[in-house]
Design an enzyme around this catalytic site. Sequence first.
Site, short mmCIF file in Angstrom:
data_model
loop_
_atom_site.label_atom_id
_atom_site.label_comp_id
_atom_site.label_asym_id
_atom_site.label_seq_id
_atom_site.Cartn_x
_atom_site.Cartn_y
_atom_site.Cartn_z
N CYS A 78 -61.66 53.15 -13.97
CA CYS A 78 -62.96 52.76 -14.53
C CYS A 78 -63.51 51.51 -13.84
O CYS A 78 -63.85 51.57 -12.66
CB CYS A 78 -62.85 52.58 -16.05
SG CYS A 78 -64.47 52.53 -16.87
N HIS A 182 -61.29 58.02 -17.34
CA HIS A 182 -60.05 57.49 -17.91
C HIS A 182 -59.00 58.59 -17.97
O HIS A 182 -58.99 59.37 -18.93
CB HIS A 182 -60.31 56.94 -19.32
CG HIS A 182 -61.10 55.67 -19.34
ND1 HIS A 182 -60.51 54.44 -19.22
CD2 HIS A 182 -62.43 55.44 -19.41
CE1 HIS A 182 -61.44 53.49 -19.24
NE2 HIS A 182 -62.62 54.09 -19.35
N GLU A 184 -56.02 58.32 -18.76
CA GLU A 184 -55.16 58.06 -19.93
C GLU A 184 -55.77 58.57 -21.23
O GLU A 184 -55.11 58.60 -22.25
CB GLU A 184 -54.83 56.56 -20.02
CG GLU A 184 -55.93 55.66 -20.56
CD GLU A 184 -57.02 55.30 -19.56
OE1 GLU A 184 -57.07 55.93 -18.48
OE2 GLU A 184 -57.84 54.41 -19.87
#
Lengths: 202, 252
Positions: A78, A182, A184
Amino acid sequence: MGTIAIIDYGAGNTRSVLYALRRLGREAVVTADPRAIRRAERVIFPGVGHAASAMERLKEKELDTLLPTLTQPVLGICLGLQLMCRHTDEGDIPGLGIFDAEVHHFRREGEATRSLRIPHMGWNSVHTRGSRLLQDVDDDSYFYFVHSYYAAVAPQTTAITEYGISFSAIMEKENFFATQFHPEKSGKVGERVLRNFLNLKE
Amino acid sequence: MLTFRIIPCLDVKDGRTVKGVNFVNLADAGDPVELGARYAAEGADELVYLDITATHEKRKTLVSLVEKVAARLNIPFTVGGGIAGAGDVEALLAAGADKISVNSSAVRNPSLLDELAYRFGSQCVVLAVDARREEDGSWQVYTHGGRRPAGKELFSWVKEGVERGAGEILFTSMDHDGTGKGYALNALRTLASLVDVPVIASGGAGSPVHFYEAWKKGKASAALAAGLFHYGRLTIGEVKDYLAARGVPVRR
């Protein structure tokens, strides 16, 4: 397995990244210690918030000079991706210069992006241009994005996403990798991207 | 293409999920972590955890719950309910929440939005607004779970909230909430044209066509539902299949 260092400079969602790695069965250290970072087998450079304040924090910890000299695989996430570029309009500051790209606000493009909602928030499709991180990922899979600035498409862009315009979803150069989305927080495909990063062969 | 998001909302009290749940094969439907993981596996694009714990003391359990949720979920989630100030927000974000939503506290102190946006970034600040249409036709904002009139008009409050730094609007129509008759489409469309941040529709979902209308007519970026999913009347997959068949971009 060697260590994974998550860079902790007060501007990243380090906890989310740490948890995502644990779900993959890997431990990581969250650290700002240059020696620990240099020694790690993998380095993850997350980031949220304002580019200028994040860069200030990097400089305070003298990580701005360390990062570009790392030789192991590094993954920016990001804001991490944006800080790895040449320059960002957010605060009008120079970046780390790893990727040869400019970072602009979505509104800058005028007509094409006037009707867009900003931040670009939610799940958008990612189209590969040969990214090593997208191995075994279906092309145009959806990943989770949250951002108002984007890195323009550059020679190091290895995947693109469209939101009014095309921008860099993934960038790669030698041992440096970065995703605007992202991983994650991107479900199964995000986990695949992290796994691909951890499993990179030199 | 950016997809229309489907967001289940989980009410949490004293660390437990409140509303009844009809999931089969779920060991503990009262466990917010288990339930959230189930929704994530079913294809939820995000989750909202709304803490309705009454007392401040017990609310501290929320941070440890957020840690457990963050450890388990691989999709983003928002935490709201009783967030009083920047200290609460810092603790919840540090515990792994992706976004926080403020409601009553922002009405009480609108500059809280400026502070949160400055410190943590607009991308994680959701302004939740509960409103109802009064007899004179105006939409008025209510706080404290819809019990107390805020003395604010919906559209001007949302506009001010976005100008102060809210990065997303979660609009619940109290008139529609719990009816299962569809979202407040006219108000949604007005909101969506008024601000340029994403607007989440909330209150009234009862069938897949309501999600379609929220997107098509309400111009919402996302739609939230609670009871509909909790009681197993519809699955997220069914909603997304319906939307995809009608040309709405959804993640599947």
